[in-house]
Design a protein around this motif. Sequence first.
Motif, PDB file in Angstrom:
ATOM      1  N   SER A  47      -6.570  -2.283   4.080  1.00  0.00           N
ATOM      2  CA  SER A  47      -5.812  -1.554   3.069  1.00  0.00           C
ATOM      3  C   SER A  47      -5.375  -2.445   1.926  1.00  0.00           C
ATOM      4  CB  SER A  47      -4.564  -0.909   3.684  1.00  0.00           C
ATOM      5  OG  SER A  47      -4.926   0.096   4.582  1.00  0.00           O
ATOM      6  N   SER A  87       0.483   3.917  -2.842  1.00  0.00           N
ATOM      7  CA  SER A  87       0.251   5.312  -2.450  1.00  0.00           C
ATOM      8  C   SER A  87       1.276   6.238  -3.088  1.00  0.00           C
ATOM      9  CB  SER A  87       0.301   5.456  -0.930  1.00  0.00           C
ATOM     10  OG  SER A  87      -0.709   4.680  -0.339  1.00  0.00           O
ATOM     11  N   ALA A 136      -6.421  -1.819  -1.717  1.00  0.00           N
ATOM     12  CA  ALA A 136      -6.021  -0.640  -2.478  1.00  0.00           C
ATOM     13  C   ALA A 136      -5.371  -1.039  -3.797  1.00  0.00           C
ATOM     14  CB  ALA A 136      -5.045   0.197  -1.648  1.00  0.00           C
ATOM     15  N   ASN A 147      -6.733  -1.960  10.082  1.00  0.00           N
ATOM     16  CA  ASN A 147      -6.597  -1.062   8.936  1.00  0.00           C
ATOM     17  C   ASN A 147      -5.646  -1.638   7.896  1.00  0.00           C
ATOM     18  OD1 ASN A 147      -8.375   0.768  10.019  1.00  0.00           O
ATOM     19  ND2 ASN A 147      -6.782   2.004  10.962  1.00  0.00           N
ATOM     20  N   GLU A 169       1.352   6.881   6.558  1.00  0.00           N
ATOM     21  CA  GLU A 169       0.602   6.001   7.468  1.00  0.00           C
ATOM     22  C   GLU A 169       1.041   4.542   7.298  1.00  0.00           C
ATOM     23  OE1 GLU A 169      -3.940   4.388   7.343  1.00  0.00           O
ATOM     24  OE2 GLU A 169      -3.678   6.552   7.108  1.00  0.00           O
ATOM     25  N   CYS A 170       1.234   4.116   6.071  1.00  0.00           N
ATOM     26  CA  CYS A 170       1.655   2.738   5.793  1.00  0.00           C
ATOM     27  C   CYS A 170       3.086   2.487   6.254  1.00  0.00           C
ATOM     28  CB  CYS A 170       1.533   2.437   4.302  1.00  0.00           C
ATOM     29  SG  CYS A 170      -0.174   2.390   3.742  1.00  0.00           S
ATOM     30  N   THR A 230       0.831  -1.204   0.000  1.00  0.00           N
ATOM     31  CA  THR A 230       0.000   0.000   0.000  1.00  0.00           C
ATOM     32  C   THR A 230       0.871   1.262   0.000  1.00  0.00           C
ATOM     33  OG1 THR A 230      -1.706  -1.255   1.147  1.00  0.00           O
ATOM     34  CG2 THR A 230      -1.973   1.125   1.116  1.00  0.00           C
ATOM     35  N   ASP A 249      -0.103   9.873  -3.008  1.00  0.00           N
ATOM     36  CA  ASP A 249      -0.861  10.066  -1.776  1.00  0.00           C
ATOM     37  C   ASP A 249       0.117   9.993  -0.603  1.00  0.00           C
ATOM     38  OD1 ASP A 249      -2.580  10.059   0.405  1.00  0.00           O
ATOM     39  OD2 ASP A 249      -3.922   8.517  -0.415  1.00  0.00           O
ATOM     40  N   GLY A 285       0.104  11.251   2.404  1.00  0.00           N
ATOM     41  CA  GLY A 285      -0.469  10.976   3.720  1.00  0.00           C
ATOM     42  C   GLY A 285      -0.678   9.488   3.939  1.00  0.00           C
ATOM     43  N   LYS A 286      -1.243   8.822   2.948  1.00  0.00           N
ATOM     44  CA  LYS A 286      -1.478   7.376   3.044  1.00  0.00           C
ATOM     45  C   LYS A 286      -0.145   6.634   3.091  1.00  0.00           C
ATOM     46  CE  LYS A 286      -4.038   3.626   2.784  1.00  0.00           C
ATOM     47  NZ  LYS A 286      -4.923   3.229   3.856  1.00  0.00           N
ATOM     48  N   GLN A 287       0.822   7.083   2.301  1.00  0.00           N
ATOM     49  CA  GLN A 287       2.120   6.424   2.291  1.00  0.00           C
ATOM     50  C   GLN A 287       2.800   6.536   3.653  1.00  0.00           C
ATOM     51  OE1 GLN A 287       5.467   7.866  -0.171  1.00  0.00           O
ATOM     52  NE2 GLN A 287       5.552   5.763  -0.968  1.00  0.00           N
TER      53      GLN A 287
END
Length: 168
Positions: free
Chosen positions: A157, A46, A160, A153, A57-58, A42, A51, A53-55
């Motif tokens: 995920s 991302s 995705a 989560n 978080e991952c 993910t 992305d 923000g998503k990266q």
Amino acid sequence: MFKIQQFNEHAIDALLEGIIHDSTREERIMMLFGILDNMLKTAWISGLNEDAGKQKECVRAAVDVVNFLKSNLGVHKDPLFNAAYKRFYTTIHRKIIDAYKNGTNEEFQTIRASVAKLTSPPFSKAFFSNFTRESDIDDGEILRFLLSPNSKNAVLSAGARPAHHTAN
């Protein structure tokens, strides 16, 4: 085929809890590596989708899994296996952080391939068996980690997909 995202949150929680509680210690450790793979995948997707923000978080979730695994190596166990596992986790940890900091998105796929080499046949049986013996992960602790919101989560995920690329 059903998609897990079609279920309501309580049904997903109950399904995941049931699977985790019914699994063996070795299967739970496999789940941790599955979460790590999902987070690396993910993070890569991302990056392709820009992305940030998503990266981020991952990357945090992947580092959490690596740290959890590394911190639970048994100090009284075989020093050769422990040293090898510690180097493995330290290297992966460093590579994840470097890939994120340097913006080398493809490195997430390289890290996934390194992990997959050990966690897939023909090496997986020996890897998980040895890791299970060499770790001091308390069953309650691993259950708490797997049932945590971050782990849930990570599982969700996995659905995705990149906007213009095909994920492995």
